[in-house]
Design a protein around this motif. Structure first.
Motif, PDB file in Angstrom:
ATOM      1  N   GLU A  38      34.526 -28.454  82.256  1.00 53.11           N
ATOM      2  CA  GLU A  38      34.812 -28.959  83.590  1.00 53.11           C
ATOM      3  C   GLU A  38      35.599 -30.263  83.451  1.00 53.11           C
ATOM      4  N   ALA A  39      36.478 -30.498  84.394  1.00 49.75           N
ATOM      5  CA  ALA A  39      37.214 -31.755  84.471  1.00 49.75           C
ATOM      6  C   ALA A  39      36.691 -32.527  85.675  1.00 49.75           C
ATOM      7  N   CYS A  40      36.875 -33.852  85.666  1.00 44.64           N
ATOM      8  CA  CYS A  40      36.464 -34.637  86.817  1.00 44.64           C
ATOM      9  C   CYS A  40      37.408 -35.817  86.999  1.00 44.64           C
ATOM     10  N   GLY A  41      37.427 -36.336  88.198  1.00 42.73           N
ATOM     11  CA  GLY A  41      38.304 -37.459  88.471  1.00 42.73           C
ATOM     12  C   GLY A  41      38.051 -38.037  89.844  1.00 42.73           C
ATOM     13  N   LEU A  42      38.816 -39.051  90.147  1.00 43.92           N
ATOM     14  CA  LEU A  42      38.659 -39.762  91.419  1.00 43.92           C
ATOM     15  C   LEU A  42      39.982 -39.732  92.175  1.00 43.92           C
ATOM     16  N   LEU A  43      39.877 -39.855  93.494  1.00 38.83           N
ATOM     17  CA  LEU A  43      41.070 -39.946  94.337  1.00 38.83           C
ATOM     18  C   LEU A  43      41.078 -41.295  95.031  1.00 38.83           C
ATOM     19  N   GLY A  44      42.253 -41.914  95.049  1.00 41.74           N
ATOM     20  CA  GLY A  44      42.412 -43.180  95.744  1.00 41.74           C
ATOM     21  C   GLY A  44      43.042 -42.954  97.106  1.00 41.74           C
ATOM     22  N   ARG A  45      42.576 -43.731  98.068  1.00 39.09           N
ATOM     23  CA  ARG A  45      43.105 -43.638  99.421  1.00 39.09           C
ATOM     24  C   ARG A  45      43.776 -44.968  99.747  1.00 39.09           C
ATOM     25  N   SER A  46      44.946 -44.901 100.324  1.00 43.03           N
ATOM     26  CA  SER A  46      45.556 -46.122 100.846  1.00 43.03           C
ATOM     27  C   SER A  46      46.174 -45.774 102.185  1.00 43.03           C
ATOM     28  N   GLY A  47      46.183 -46.727 103.085  1.00 42.90           N
ATOM     29  CA  GLY A  47      46.595 -46.408 104.446  1.00 42.90           C
ATOM     30  C   GLY A  47      45.651 -45.351 104.983  1.00 42.90           C
ATOM     31  N   ASP A  48      46.187 -44.249 105.493  1.00 43.19           N
ATOM     32  CA  ASP A  48      45.271 -43.239 106.026  1.00 43.19           C
ATOM     33  C   ASP A  48      45.323 -41.945 105.220  1.00 43.19           C
ATOM     34  N   GLY A  49      45.763 -42.020 103.983  1.00 36.07           N
ATOM     35  CA  GLY A  49      45.837 -40.779 103.221  1.00 36.07           C
ATOM     36  C   GLY A  49      45.501 -40.942 101.761  1.00 36.07           C
ATOM     37  N   ILE A  50      45.235 -39.786 101.117  1.00 37.98           N
ATOM     38  CA  ILE A  50      44.995 -39.760  99.681  1.00 37.98           C
ATOM     39  C   ILE A  50      46.331 -40.024  98.990  1.00 37.98           C
ATOM     40  N   SER A  51      46.333 -40.999  98.096  1.00 35.15           N
ATOM     41  CA  SER A  51      47.613 -41.424  97.537  1.00 35.15           C
ATOM     42  C   SER A  51      47.666 -41.393  96.017  1.00 35.15           C
ATOM     43  N   GLN A  52      46.535 -41.215  95.376  1.00 35.81           N
ATOM     44  CA  GLN A  52      46.539 -41.318  93.920  1.00 35.81           C
ATOM     45  C   GLN A  52      45.438 -40.457  93.292  1.00 35.81           C
ATOM     46  N   VAL A  53      45.750 -39.864  92.151  1.00 34.97           N
ATOM     47  CA  VAL A  53      44.763 -39.111  91.367  1.00 34.97           C
ATOM     48  C   VAL A  53      44.446 -39.910  90.108  1.00 34.97           C
ATOM     49  N   TYR A  54      43.166 -40.061  89.822  1.00 36.33           N
ATOM     50  CA  TYR A  54      42.747 -40.725  88.597  1.00 36.33           C
ATOM     51  C   TYR A  54      41.929 -39.741  87.767  1.00 36.33           C
TER      52      TYR A  54
END
Ligand SMILES: [Zn+2]
Length: 151
Positions: A38-54
């Protein structure tokens, strides 16, 4: 954030989770690359949307479960909070549908959508869920699907 009274989310309060196509593609690519685990990660939100995958390390290195590495999690949370806020937590299911397992529910501890990328069939599918608990240490919780819109 955890265990407040009146934590009564209803389906009416769930907004669609809008995922830019490039974000969805990056998540799927990361999940494919970690197979058979399995893989895992985080998503960053800026303004009103998802903007980045970590993409994160799966400290459990397992085909059936995932665990964020606490040190890595701390440092990435700092980066995410400098740029905006945590927008989601994702992981893959390599052989099962994109639905939270009992372990996923037990481990949930964030008031953000939990995204699951299923690689069980092609094309990969992404679904998202809020996991609602009276207390984050509870073993069980209510699972509410968050509609995912990729565009
Ligand atoms: Zn899972």
């Amino acid at each position: 954030m955890a265990g407040e009274d009146g934590n009564e989310m209803t389906e009416d309060m769930i907004e669609d989770l809008v995922l830019p196509a490039a974000i969805a593609a990056a998540m799927i690519e990361h999940c494919e690359s970690e197979r058979p685990n399995e893989a895992c990660g985080l998503l960053g939100r800026s303004g009103d949307g998802i903007s980045q995958v970590y993409p994160m390390r799966n400290a459990a290195a397992s085909p059936v479960r995932y665990a964020l590495d606490p040190q890595e999690q701390l440092s990435v949370y700092r980066i995410i909070e400098d740029a905006g806020s945590l927008g989601g937590v994702y992981h893959s299911h390599t052989r099962t549908e994109a639905y939270p397992s009992p372990t996923d529910v037990r481990m949930a501890s964030e008031d953000v959508p939990y995204l699951i990328v299923s690689l069980a069939s092609q094309p990969a599918s992404i679904r998202a869920f809020r996991i609602i608990k009276a207390n984050w240490t509870d073993e069980t919780g209510e699972i509410i699907e968050v509609p995912v819109v990729v565009h």
